[in-house]
Design a protein around this motif. Structure first.
Motif, PDB file in Angstrom:
ATOM      1  N   VAL A   1     -62.568  -2.555  13.490  1.00 36.05           N
ATOM      2  CA  VAL A   1     -62.246  -1.930  12.212  1.00 36.05           C
ATOM      3  C   VAL A   1     -60.981  -1.087  12.374  1.00 36.05           C
ATOM      4  O   VAL A   1     -60.919  -0.214  13.247  1.00 36.05           O
ATOM      5  CB  VAL A   1     -63.381  -1.032  11.692  1.00 36.05           C
ATOM      6  N   VAL A   2     -59.988  -1.377  11.529  1.00 36.19           N
ATOM      7  CA  VAL A   2     -58.765  -0.589  11.465  1.00 36.19           C
ATOM      8  C   VAL A   2     -58.703   0.028  10.075  1.00 36.19           C
ATOM      9  O   VAL A   2     -58.910  -0.669   9.077  1.00 36.19           O
ATOM     10  CB  VAL A   2     -57.515  -1.442  11.720  1.00 36.19           C
ATOM     11  N   ALA A   3     -58.423   1.331  10.014  1.00 39.43           N
ATOM     12  CA  ALA A   3     -58.405   2.040   8.731  1.00 39.43           C
ATOM     13  C   ALA A   3     -57.073   2.760   8.560  1.00 39.43           C
ATOM     14  O   ALA A   3     -56.547   3.336   9.521  1.00 39.43           O
ATOM     15  CB  ALA A   3     -59.551   3.043   8.657  1.00 39.43           C
ATOM     16  N   PHE A   4     -56.549   2.727   7.321  1.00 42.30           N
ATOM     17  CA  PHE A   4     -55.282   3.392   7.015  1.00 42.30           C
ATOM     18  C   PHE A   4     -55.456   4.382   5.869  1.00 42.30           C
ATOM     19  O   PHE A   4     -56.227   4.149   4.934  1.00 42.30           O
ATOM     20  CB  PHE A   4     -54.219   2.369   6.595  1.00 42.30           C
ATOM     21  N   ASP A   5     -54.685   5.457   5.927  1.00 43.62           N
ATOM     22  CA  ASP A   5     -54.532   6.379   4.804  1.00 43.62           C
ATOM     23  C   ASP A   5     -53.158   7.027   4.920  1.00 43.62           C
ATOM     24  O   ASP A   5     -52.641   7.201   6.029  1.00 43.62           O
ATOM     25  CB  ASP A   5     -55.627   7.447   4.815  1.00 43.62           C
ATOM     26  N   ILE A   6     -52.562   7.380   3.772  1.00 45.12           N
ATOM     27  CA  ILE A   6     -51.254   8.039   3.798  1.00 45.12           C
ATOM     28  C   ILE A   6     -51.368   9.526   4.102  1.00 45.12           C
ATOM     29  O   ILE A   6     -50.369  10.178   4.411  1.00 45.12           O
ATOM     30  CB  ILE A   6     -50.491   7.838   2.471  1.00 45.12           C
ATOM     31  N   SER A   7     -52.585  10.061   4.009  1.00 50.61           N
ATOM     32  CA  SER A   7     -52.809  11.496   4.191  1.00 50.61           C
ATOM     33  C   SER A   7     -53.145  11.812   5.644  1.00 50.61           C
ATOM     34  O   SER A   7     -54.107  11.274   6.202  1.00 50.61           O
ATOM     35  CB  SER A   7     -53.949  11.968   3.289  1.00 50.61           C
ATOM     36  N   ALA A   8     -52.366  12.731   6.236  1.00 48.64           N
ATOM     37  CA  ALA A   8     -52.666  13.159   7.598  1.00 48.64           C
ATOM     38  C   ALA A   8     -54.033  13.840   7.670  1.00 48.64           C
ATOM     39  O   ALA A   8     -54.768  13.688   8.654  1.00 48.64           O
ATOM     40  CB  ALA A   8     -51.579  14.109   8.102  1.00 48.64           C
ATOM     41  N   LEU A   9     -54.388  14.599   6.614  1.00 43.29           N
ATOM     42  CA  LEU A   9     -55.705  15.247   6.573  1.00 43.29           C
ATOM     43  C   LEU A   9     -56.824  14.218   6.597  1.00 43.29           C
ATOM     44  O   LEU A   9     -57.831  14.378   7.295  1.00 43.29           O
ATOM     45  CB  LEU A   9     -55.828  16.106   5.317  1.00 43.29           C
ATOM     46  N   ALA A  10     -56.653  13.156   5.801  1.00 41.13           N
ATOM     47  CA  ALA A  10     -57.680  12.112   5.748  1.00 41.13           C
ATOM     48  C   ALA A  10     -57.809  11.400   7.082  1.00 41.13           C
ATOM     49  O   ALA A  10     -58.926  11.111   7.542  1.00 41.13           O
ATOM     50  CB  ALA A  10     -57.357  11.125   4.635  1.00 41.13           C
ATOM     51  N   VAL A  11     -56.683  11.097   7.709  1.00 46.88           N
ATOM     52  CA  VAL A  11     -56.715  10.412   9.009  1.00 46.88           C
ATOM     53  C   VAL A  11     -57.473  11.253  10.030  1.00 46.88           C
ATOM     54  O   VAL A  11     -58.349  10.751  10.756  1.00 46.88           O
ATOM     55  CB  VAL A  11     -55.285  10.108   9.489  1.00 46.88           C
ATOM     56  N   ALA A  12     -57.165  12.539  10.082  1.00 47.27           N
ATOM     57  CA  ALA A  12     -57.856  13.415  11.028  1.00 47.27           C
ATOM     58  C   ALA A  12     -59.344  13.509  10.716  1.00 47.27           C
ATOM     59  O   ALA A  12     -60.194  13.492  11.621  1.00 47.27           O
ATOM     60  CB  ALA A  12     -57.217  14.806  10.998  1.00 47.27           C
ATOM     61  N   CYS A  13     -59.674  13.588   9.428  1.00 49.70           N
ATOM     62  CA  CYS A  13     -61.079  13.675   9.011  1.00 49.70           C
ATOM     63  C   CYS A  13     -61.837  12.405   9.385  1.00 49.70           C
ATOM     64  O   CYS A  13     -62.947  12.472   9.923  1.00 49.70           O
ATOM     65  CB  CYS A  13     -61.133  13.916   7.500  1.00 49.70           C
ATOM     66  N   ALA A  14     -61.253  11.243   9.091  1.00 49.56           N
ATOM     67  CA  ALA A  14     -61.921   9.976   9.406  1.00 49.56           C
ATOM     68  C   ALA A  14     -62.119   9.811  10.907  1.00 49.56           C
ATOM     69  O   ALA A  14     -63.162   9.316  11.358  1.00 49.56           O
ATOM     70  CB  ALA A  14     -61.116   8.819   8.831  1.00 49.56           C
ATOM     71  N   ARG A  15     -61.136  10.227  11.679  1.00 40.75           N
ATOM     72  CA  ARG A  15     -61.285  10.147  13.142  1.00 40.75           C
ATOM     73  C   ARG A  15     -62.430  11.024  13.620  1.00 40.75           C
ATOM     74  O   ARG A  15     -63.220  10.617  14.477  1.00 40.75           O
ATOM     75  CB  ARG A  15     -59.979  10.561  13.820  1.00 40.75           C
ATOM     76  N   ARG A  16     -62.519  12.253  13.085  1.00 46.83           N
ATOM     77  CA  ARG A  16     -63.614  13.144  13.491  1.00 46.83           C
ATOM     78  C   ARG A  16     -64.968  12.560  13.108  1.00 46.83           C
ATOM     79  O   ARG A  16     -65.939  12.655  13.874  1.00 46.83           O
ATOM     80  CB  ARG A  16     -63.424  14.521  12.855  1.00 46.83           C
ATOM     81  N   ASN A  17     -65.053  11.964  11.921  1.00 46.32           N
ATOM     82  CA  ASN A  17     -66.319  11.361  11.501  1.00 46.32           C
ATOM     83  C   ASN A  17     -66.710  10.194  12.391  1.00 46.32           C
ATOM     84  O   ASN A  17     -67.895  10.011  12.712  1.00 46.32           O
ATOM     85  CB  ASN A  17     -66.234  10.920  10.035  1.00 46.32           C
ATOM     86  N   ALA A  18     -65.723   9.399  12.805  1.00 48.19           N
ATOM     87  CA  ALA A  18     -66.020   8.268  13.687  1.00 48.19           C
ATOM     88  C   ALA A  18     -66.583   8.759  15.017  1.00 48.19           C
ATOM     89  O   ALA A  18     -67.573   8.218  15.532  1.00 48.19           O
ATOM     90  CB  ALA A  18     -64.755   7.438  13.908  1.00 48.19           C
ATOM     91  N   VAL A  19     -65.971   9.793  15.564  1.00 50.83           N
ATOM     92  CA  VAL A  19     -66.459  10.354  16.831  1.00 50.83           C
ATOM     93  C   VAL A  19     -67.862  10.926  16.650  1.00 50.83           C
ATOM     94  O   VAL A  19     -68.766  10.687  17.461  1.00 50.83           O
ATOM     95  CB  VAL A  19     -65.488  11.432  17.353  1.00 50.83           C
TER      96      VAL A  19
END
Length: 228
Positions: A68-86
């Motif tokens: 699964v590869v996920a994209f977002d233009i928002s740096a906040l969203a990217v950081a949030c999604a990474r934390r949720n994955a972990v």
């Protein structure tokens, strides 16, 4: 921070959406439900565009996607999604970017997308939370590029599943995808009450002729488009 219960097969855990990041709502969960029912995700290489908190990408990982590869233009969203994955112990490659960055990768088996689609008076700019829902005057500032890009982002026989409102022109989505070499089916419609954004914009939507007077519900529509 907003916490949403996230169900992964056999258990329910917390999914966090920090301030400024889209909190998963009816549209997110309807897309996940239809993706699960379709059976296309298991064993597939999946792209999740406009990932926000990562809810759809994480659901795909929990369904047994190969990658699964996920994209977002928002740096906040990217950081949030990474934390949720972990936190959830799920493997998702979350990146900052949009269609150009996704197109630089190898084509995918499946694309999932819950884009910003609420009609807005102004063209959305910047990275604020409004970018999670503002879709420009016709609601299609992301939908049109998605429909144009989907064919090249998918392998032959690959599948796009996208959710949006009846107020962002489902007929155009269907026509664009078909003209770009896709076989298109509406796999779900669900009526929901207006949330805060649609409630706030109801008067303007009535003024421009998109909304009937006093109406406070909308239909969510999920499309499945398969590359021929």
């Amino acid at each position: 921070m907003t916490t949403t219960e996230f169900e992964t097969f056999g258990s329910t855990r917390a999914l966090h959406a920090e301030p400024g990041v889209y909190e998963p709502q009816d549209d997110s969960w309807l897309l996940c439900e239809m993706a699960s029912q379709s059976g296309v995700v298991q064993g597939a290489r999946v792209l999740d565009m406009c990932t926000g908190s990562g809810a759809v990408a994480l659901a795909a990982a929990s369904m047994g996607a190969r990658e699964v590869v996920a994209f977002d233009i928002s740096a906040l969203a990217v950081a949030c999604a990474r934390r949720n994955a972990v936190a959830l112990g799920l493997e998702v490659d979350v990146r900052r970017g949009s269609f150009a960055e996704a197109a630089a990768l190898e084509p995918f088996d499946v694309i999932l997308c819950n884009p910003p689609y609420v009609p807005s008076e102004e063209v959305p700019t910047g990275e604020g939370p409004h970018r999670a829902w503002d879709g420009g005057r016709d609601g299609r500032i992301v939908l049109d590029p998605l429909c144009d890009a989907a064919h090249e982002l998918l392998v032959p026989g690959g599948t796009l599943m996208v959710v949006h409102s009846e107020y962002s022109d489902p007929d155009r989505t269907q026509a664009m995808l078909r003209s770009n070499g896709m076989t298109v089916t509406i796999v779900a419609r669900r009526s929901i009450s207006f949330g805060p954004v649609m409630t706030q914009r109801a008067a303007w939507l009535e003024q421009i002729g998109l909304l009937e007077s006093s109406r406070d519900i909308e239909d969510l529509v999920v499309f499945r488009a398969d590359r021929r």
